[in-house]
Design a protein around this motif. Structure first.
Motif, mmCIF file in Angstrom:
data_model
loop_
_atom_site.group_PDB
_atom_site.id
_atom_site.type_symbol
_atom_site.label_atom_id
_atom_site.label_comp_id
_atom_site.label_asym_id
_atom_site.label_seq_id
_atom_site.Cartn_x
_atom_site.Cartn_y
_atom_site.Cartn_z
ATOM 1 N N GLY A 447 0.818 -1.208 0.000
ATOM 2 C CA GLY A 447 0.000 0.000 0.000
ATOM 3 C C GLY A 447 0.851 1.256 0.000
ATOM 4 N N SER A 448 1.918 1.249 0.792
ATOM 5 C CA SER A 448 2.783 2.426 0.874
ATOM 6 C C SER A 448 3.514 2.675 -0.442
ATOM 7 N N ARG A 449 4.008 1.613 -1.062
ATOM 8 C CA ARG A 449 4.720 1.779 -2.336
ATOM 9 C C ARG A 449 3.787 2.298 -3.429
ATOM 10 N N PHE A 450 2.555 1.809 -3.440
ATOM 11 C CA PHE A 450 1.584 2.312 -4.405
ATOM 12 C C PHE A 450 1.349 3.809 -4.201
ATOM 13 N N LEU A 451 1.146 4.208 -2.953
ATOM 14 C CA LEU A 451 0.866 5.614 -2.658
ATOM 15 C C LEU A 451 2.048 6.495 -3.036
ATOM 16 N N VAL A 452 3.260 6.027 -2.795
ATOM 17 C CA VAL A 452 4.456 6.795 -3.161
ATOM 18 C C VAL A 452 4.551 6.950 -4.677
ATOM 19 N N ASP A 453 4.204 5.890 -5.415
ATOM 20 C CA ASP A 453 4.236 5.991 -6.881
ATOM 21 C C ASP A 453 3.244 7.026 -7.388
ATOM 22 N N VAL A 454 2.057 7.035 -6.832
ATOM 23 C CA VAL A 454 1.055 8.046 -7.230
ATOM 24 C C VAL A 454 1.570 9.436 -6.883
ATOM 25 N N ALA A 455 2.135 9.589 -5.670
ATOM 26 C CA ALA A 455 2.641 10.897 -5.241
ATOM 27 C C ALA A 455 3.796 11.364 -6.118
ATOM 28 N N ASP A 456 4.681 10.452 -6.531
ATOM 29 C CA ASP A 456 5.818 10.830 -7.377
ATOM 30 C C ASP A 456 5.333 11.404 -8.716
ATOM 31 N N ILE A 457 4.268 10.817 -9.268
ATOM 32 C CA ILE A 457 3.748 11.332 -10.542
ATOM 33 C C ILE A 457 3.132 12.714 -10.349
ATOM 34 N N LEU A 458 2.426 12.920 -9.240
ATOM 35 C CA LEU A 458 1.837 14.228 -8.977
ATOM 36 C C LEU A 458 2.913 15.266 -8.650
ATOM 37 N N ARG A 459 3.995 14.808 -8.027
ATOM 38 C CA ARG A 459 5.097 15.721 -7.716
ATOM 39 C C ARG A 459 5.834 16.124 -8.986
ATOM 40 N N GLU A 460 6.047 15.140 -9.861
ATOM 41 C CA GLU A 460 6.736 15.378 -11.123
ATOM 42 C C GLU A 460 5.985 14.636 -12.232
ATOM 43 N N PRO A 461 5.001 15.271 -12.859
ATOM 44 C CA PRO A 461 4.191 14.606 -13.882
ATOM 45 C C PRO A 461 5.024 14.012 -15.018
ATOM 46 N N GLY A 462 6.200 14.564 -15.255
ATOM 47 C CA GLY A 462 7.047 14.038 -16.319
ATOM 48 C C GLY A 462 7.486 12.616 -16.053
ATOM 49 N N ARG A 463 7.455 12.182 -14.789
ATOM 50 C CA ARG A 463 7.873 10.812 -14.448
ATOM 51 C C ARG A 463 6.920 9.785 -15.087
ATOM 52 N N ALA A 464 5.721 10.228 -15.429
ATOM 53 C CA ALA A 464 4.777 9.301 -16.067
ATOM 54 C C ALA A 464 5.309 8.807 -17.400
ATOM 55 N N MET A 465 6.217 9.582 -18.010
ATOM 56 C CA MET A 465 6.788 9.190 -19.289
ATOM 57 C C MET A 465 7.712 7.968 -19.129
ATOM 58 N N LEU A 466 8.134 7.692 -17.875
ATOM 59 C CA LEU A 466 9.041 6.591 -17.629
ATOM 60 C C LEU A 466 8.305 5.295 -17.290
ATOM 61 N N LEU A 467 6.975 5.405 -17.077
ATOM 62 C CA LEU A 467 6.215 4.244 -16.639
ATOM 63 C C LEU A 467 5.392 3.665 -17.789
ATOM 64 N N ARG A 468 5.054 2.418 -17.630
ATOM 65 C CA ARG A 468 4.144 1.788 -18.584
ATOM 66 C C ARG A 468 3.320 0.704 -17.885
#
Length: 468
Positions: A447-468
Motif C-alpha cells: 500500500g505504501s509503495r503504491f501511494l508513493v508511486d502516485v505521489a511521485d507522478i503528482l510531484r513530477e508529472p514528467g515521471r509518467a513518461m518513464l512508466l508503462r
C-alpha cells in the motif's frame, strides 16, 4: 384493447422501486418507447419507456409510492372502442391505507426487462381491483362506477363519499409533496379545474403546514411525509426523511465494507506544484480549453499507471470461491456526491485512456450522477476508486472502500503554503493523499509503495513518461 404494464426487473435483482414522478397523465396518448415515468431504485433513477402505443387509462401508483417488481404500474387502451377512463386514476398513499383491498385472479409471469414490452398474461397472479371506501358513494359516483371498466377506476381518499382526486400535472404534484400540501385542499384556478403551481404555492404560503387527511390519520398504515416546521410551531426540532433509494444502498454497502474488509489507511502529503503548473498550461491551450483538465484527471492517470505496478490494489477478494481475483484492466470508480446520496460510477478500461479522455469521462460521469441519471450498470464492476474531498476544502480523511474493490484514494485540498523546496522554504502547492486498502489483499508495504508511486507522478508529472 386494455393492456397493463407491470414494473419490470430493472436488471439489478432489486425487489422494488420508488416512483419519482409520472411524465404522463390519465387520458394522454403515448407513443411506443415514450418515457412515461421515473423510478428510483437502490442504485439510480431510471426512466421507464412505454411498452405500448395508446391512451393512458389508469395510473396505479402516486409519486413517492414504493412499488414491488411485478405490480401493475400503468394501464393503456391500445385500440379503439374502449370505455373512457375515470377522470384521474392516480392512487395516493393515504387512499391505499384508507380503502379496503381485495384481489382476483390475474396474469402471472416473471417481470420483464425495460423495453421488452408488458409481461404476458397468464393465470394465477393477483390482479388489482377497484377500491371502494367504506362509506356509501353518491349517485353520480355510482354512475361513474357502472360506466367505466372495473380495473380502470381507482378511488381517492374519502370522508363522507367517494371523491375524485384533484387534477394536476406531475410537476405540480411533486411540488405539493415537497411542500407538504394536500392537493385535495387546494382550490384550482387553472383551466378546466386544473391545480397550478401558483395555486400550490399560494396555499402553502397561506397555511404553511403539513396537512394530513383524516382518513390518513386514522389508517393503520402511516403516511410517510417530510416533517416541516410550521409558522405556528417555530419550535419544531426535527425533520424526518425516509431512508430509501441510493442513500439506503450507500449506507448498506458502506456498513458491509467497513465490517467485512479490514481497512488500513495511510497518508502522504506531497508537493504538487508541477502538476498545478501542468494543468494551468493545458487549460491555456485553446485546443484543450473545452476539456477542463483538472487535478482529478491527473490523479486518475497516476492511479492507472501505479496500479499496473501494484496489481494487488486492483484485485478482488472472492470469499465464496476462496480466491483472489486479479484484474488486468482498471474500471476506475469516481465518487460523486449527489442530492440522493453518494454514487460511484466507474470509467471502463480507464488504463487505455489519455489524460484528455480521462478528464472528459470524469466530467461526464459527474454531470450524469448529479442529474440522477447514472445507469445501474455504470456503478457495477469497479476495481479501484478515487474520491476528491478537496473540493469541500478538506485536507484528508479515511475513505471507506467500495465493496468488491481493494482500495480507494482520497484527494485532499490543494493549498498554497510554505514548503521545503531545493534546500529553501518557498510557497508551494501541497496536497494530502489518503489511501484506504483491504489488508486481506494488500499489506502495508504494498500500500505504501503504491501511494508513493502516485505521489511521485503528482510531484513530477514528467515521471509518467518513464512508466508503462
Amino acid at each position: 384493447m386494455a393492456q397493463d404494464f407491470r414494473l419490470p426487473d430493472l436488471g439489478e435483482g432489486l425487489p422494488e422501486a420508488e416512483l419519482v414522478q409520472w411524465l404522463v397523465a390519465v387520458g394522454d396518448t403515448v407513443a411506443l418507447n415514450q418515457t412515461i415515468a421515473e423510478v428510483e431504485t437502490a442504485k439510480a433513477v431510471v426512466e421507464l419507456p412505454s411498452p405500448h402505443a395508446g391512451t393512458v387509462t389508469a395510473l396505479h401508483a402516486a409519486p413517492g409510492d414504493v412499488v414491488a417488481v411485478g405490480s401493475v404500474l400503468i394501464s393503456f387502451d391500445t385500440g379503439a372502442g374502449a370505455p373512457a377512463p375515470a377522470p384521474d386514476a392516480t392512487v395516493s398513499r393515504s387512499a391505499e391505507a384508507a380503502s379496503s383491498a381485495s384481489a382476483s385472479a390475474a396474469p402471472a409471469s416473471e417481470p420483464n426487462l425495460v423495453g421488452y414490452g408488458a409481461a404476458p398474461r397468464s393465470a394465477g397472479r393477483p390482479q388489482r381491483r377497484a377500491r371502494v371506501a367504506g362509506t356509501v358513494a353518491a349517485a353520480s359516483d355510482t354512475a361513474v362506477l357502472e360506466a367505466a371498466p372495473h380495473d380502470a377506476i381507482q378511488f381517492a381518499d374519502v370522508v363522507e363519499r367517494a371523491v375524485e382526486r384533484p387534477r394536476s400535472t406531475p410537476p405540480v404534484r411533486k411540488l405539493a409533496k415537497q411542500l407538504g400540501v394536500d392537493l385535495a385542499l387546494v382550490e384550482a384556478t387553472g383551466a378546466s379545474g386544473v391545480i397550478t403551481r401558483a395555486d400550490v404555492e399560494a396555499y402553502a404560503e397561506r397555511v404553511g403546514a403539513v396537512t394530513v387527511t383524516p382518513a390518513a390519520a386514522e389508517s393503520a398504515e402511516p403516511v410517510e411525509r417530510f416533517e416541516l416546521p410550521r409558522p405556528d410551531d417555530a419550535g419544531a426540532r426535527t425533520t424526518r426523511t425516509p431512508i430509501r433509494g441510493v442513500r439506503r444502498m450507500t449506507a448498506e454497502a458502506m456498513v458491509r465494507s467497513a465490517f467485512t474488509a479490514p481497512h488500513v489507511t495511510t497518508f502522504l502529503t506531497v508537493d504538487v506544484t508541477a502538476t498545478s503548473e501542468l494543468i494551468a498550461s493545458l487549460r491555456a491551450d485553446r485546443a484543450l480549453q473545452e476539456h477542463r483538465i483538472g487535478v482529478m484527471a491527473v490523479a486518475a492517470k497516476a492511479v492507472c499507471l501505479a496500479l499496473a505496478r501494484h496489481p494487488g490494489l486492483n484485485s478482488k477478494w472472492d470469499d465464496a470461491a476462496g480466491e483472489i481475483v486479479e484484474h488486468h484492466y482498471v474500471n476506475l470508480g469516481i465518487a460523486a456526491a449527489t442530492g440522493r446520496g453518494l454514487v460511484v460510477p466507474n470509467i471502463r478500461d480507464a488504463q487505455e485512456l489519455t489524460l484528455v479522455e480521462l478528464a472528459d469521462a470524469i466530467r461526464g460521469l459527474a454531470e450524469t450522477a448529479r442529474s440522477g441519471r447514472t445507469a445501474p450498470a455504470d456503478m457495477m464492476g469497479g476495481t479501484f476508486s478515487i474520491t476528491n474531498v478537496g473540493v469541500f476544502g478538506v485536507d484528508a480523511g479515511t475513505p471507506i472502500i467500495n465493496p468488491g474493490e481493494a482500495g480507494i484514494l482520497a484527494l485532499g485540498a490543494v493549498r498554497r503554503q510554505p514548503w521545503e523546496h531545493r534546500g529553501e522554504i518557498a510557497l508551494r502547492d501541497v496536497m494530502t493523499l489518503a489511501l484506504s486498502f483491504d489488508h486481506r489483499l494488500v499489506d502495508g508495504e504494498q500500500g505504501s509503495r503504491f501511494l508513493v508511486d502516485v505521489a511521485d507522478i503528482l510531484r513530477e508529472p514528467g515521471r509518467a513518461m518513464l512508466l508503462r
